[in-house]
Design an enzyme around this catalytic site. Structure first.
Site, PDB file in Angstrom:
ATOM      1  N   PRO A   1       5.553  10.998 -10.769  1.00 22.85           N
ATOM      2  CA  PRO A   1       4.237  10.751 -11.382  1.00 22.85           C
ATOM      3  C   PRO A   1       4.350  10.503 -12.889  1.00 22.85           C
ATOM      4  CG  PRO A   1       4.429  13.029 -10.595  1.00 22.85           C
ATOM      5  CD  PRO A   1       5.664  12.315 -10.157  1.00 22.85           C
TER       6      PRO A   1
ATOM      7  N   GLU B   1       8.237  18.594  -8.951  1.00 21.31           N
ATOM      8  CA  GLU B   1       8.770  19.212 -10.171  1.00 21.31           C
ATOM      9  C   GLU B   1      10.009  18.441 -10.628  1.00 21.31           C
ATOM     10  OE1 GLU B   1       8.040  20.810  -7.423  1.00 21.31           O
ATOM     11  OE2 GLU B   1       6.501  22.297  -7.892  1.00 21.31           O
TER      12      GLU B   1
ATOM     13  N   ARG C   1       8.064  -7.303   1.768  1.00 23.94           N
ATOM     14  CA  ARG C   1       7.234  -8.447   2.157  1.00 23.94           C
ATOM     15  C   ARG C   1       7.446  -9.648   1.240  1.00 23.94           C
ATOM     16  NH1 ARG C   1       2.689  -9.038  -0.681  1.00 23.94           N
ATOM     17  NH2 ARG C   1       1.425 -10.053   0.895  1.00 23.94           N
TER      18      ARG C   1
ATOM     19  N   ASP D   1      -2.556 -13.432  -2.906  1.00 20.09           N
ATOM     20  CA  ASP D   1      -2.508 -11.973  -3.018  1.00 20.09           C
ATOM     21  C   ASP D   1      -3.232 -11.537  -4.287  1.00 20.09           C
ATOM     22  OD1 ASP D   1      -0.807 -11.844  -0.858  1.00 20.09           O
ATOM     23  OD2 ASP D   1       0.951 -11.184  -1.999  1.00 20.09           O
TER      24      ASP D   1
HETATM   25 CL1  6GU Z   1       6.110   8.267  -7.481  1.00 22.83          CL
HETATM   26  N1  6GU Z   1       5.597  10.827  -7.001  1.00 22.83           N
HETATM   27  C1  6GU Z   1       4.773  11.865  -6.892  1.00 22.83           C
HETATM   28  N2  6GU Z   1       5.254  13.042  -6.517  1.00 22.83           N
HETATM   29  N3  6GU Z   1       3.477  11.792  -7.165  1.00 22.83           N
HETATM   30  C2  6GU Z   1       3.017  10.596  -7.531  1.00 22.83           C
HETATM   31  C3  6GU Z   1       3.815   9.469  -7.642  1.00 22.83           C
HETATM   32  C4  6GU Z   1       5.135   9.621  -7.379  1.00 22.83           C
HETATM   33  N4  6GU Z   1       3.064   8.422  -8.047  1.00 22.83           N
HETATM   34  C5  6GU Z   1       1.842   8.912  -8.168  1.00 22.83           C
HETATM   35  N5  6GU Z   1       1.795  10.214  -7.875  1.00 22.83           N
END
Ligand code: 6GU
Length: 283
Positions: A102, A129, A171, A186
């Site tokens: 994230p 984590e 894709r 797209d």
């Molecule tokens: Cl790539 N990993 C995690 N754990 N949470 C996320 C993410 C990735 N992308 C958005 N939220």
């Protein structure tokens, strides 16, 4: 393309055997290998995590199993070309290590297209984590490392993001989609419909539960149909993704676009870009 995924939940990646990605693999366009990270542990309990240095909640993935797994998988991948003057970390034919997190850069259609050009992608999904930082540092010397996020929300692990990213990349591979034209409109692809979301689509029957298909789509006037589709794409974008309209380069809009945008309350600034109206409530 060779695709490796190293995970503590190999079953989570089972959908890669299905549908578009699974068929591409069956047809030999793709060699997908899913690995259990615990195969590279050496203790009886197959330990992959430990408490964080400095304290705090949750656990951190230990570097040693990742190191052993990545050493083996990178050594076993397609060879990197080049004259030796460039390192694998910088070569266009070297491996890419994708670390879903994230806190990564946003994964976009542009990044999907870049990844689709590469012969070897290795995905390292972790619990959120994360993995001991030294793993990314170590492999940045031997591969191009991309830390990528799929959106502004927190998931429990990187496996679902791997499914998302792999589908977006696969894709785009030559021969995977039946109809090459399928990419052209797209949402997020380059071209005249770039920066517009796709509008509504319809199929038979022409009347369903009393609801009619828009008449213009039933006639064969391709110019009018293209205009109708663009108007609806523009309305939808203004409604759902005003940020995309603001980001569009000046010169993206033709006269009917500008008329419709004005009707929707948008007007370009002096440079031809849309911004919040002076005195408006935005920002
Ligand atoms: Cl790539 N990993 C995690 N754990 N949470 C996320 C993410 C990735 N992308 C958005 N939220």
């Amino acid at each position: 393309m060779r695709l490796d995924v190293i995970t503590i939940f190999p079953e989570y990646l089972a959908p890669l055997r299905l549908s578009l990605v699974g068929k591409a693999a069956d047809r030999g366009l793709l060699d997908i290998r899913i690995h259990d990270l615990r195969a590279w542990t050496r203790d009886r309990h197959h330990t992959v995590d430990d408490t964080p240095y400095g304290g705090g909640p949750g656990m951190v993935m230990k570097p040693e199993p990742w190191g052993e797994a990545l050493d083996e998988i990178l050594a076993d991948g397609p060879p990197t070309d080049g004259d030796g003057a460039e390192t694998a970390a910088r070569s266009d034919t070297g491996p890419v290590l994708v670390v879903p997190t994230p806190s990564g850069r946003p994964f976009t259609q542009e990044i999907a297209a870049e990844l689709a050009e590469r012969p070897h992608l290795v995905f390292a999904p972790a619990r959120y984590e994360g993995i001991d930082r030294r793993v990314v540092e170590e492999y940045a010397e031997r591969a191009e490392v991309r830390e990528l996020s799929i959106g502004d929300y927190v998931l429990a692990g990187g496996e679902a993001p791997v499914l998302v990213m792999v589908e977006a990349v696969v894709r785009l591979l030559p021969g995977v989609l039946g109809n090459v034209e399928s990419h052209r409109d797209d949402s997020f692809a380059a071209g005249s419909m770039a920066h517009l979301l796709e509008g509504p689509v319809y199929t038979k029957p022409p009347v369903w539960r009393g609801r009619e298909v828009p008449e213009i789509l039933l006639g064969g006037h391709h110019g009018n149909i293209a205009r109708w589709r663009r108007d609806h794409a523009l309305r939808r974008t203004a409604e759902h993704r005003p940020d995309l309209l603001r980001a569009a380069p000046p010169g993206s809009w033709d006269r009917p676009d500008l008329r419709l945008l004005a009707e929707l309350g948008w007007e370009p600034d002096a440079d031809g870009r849309f911004g919040p109206r002076p005195g408006g409530m935005e920002e």
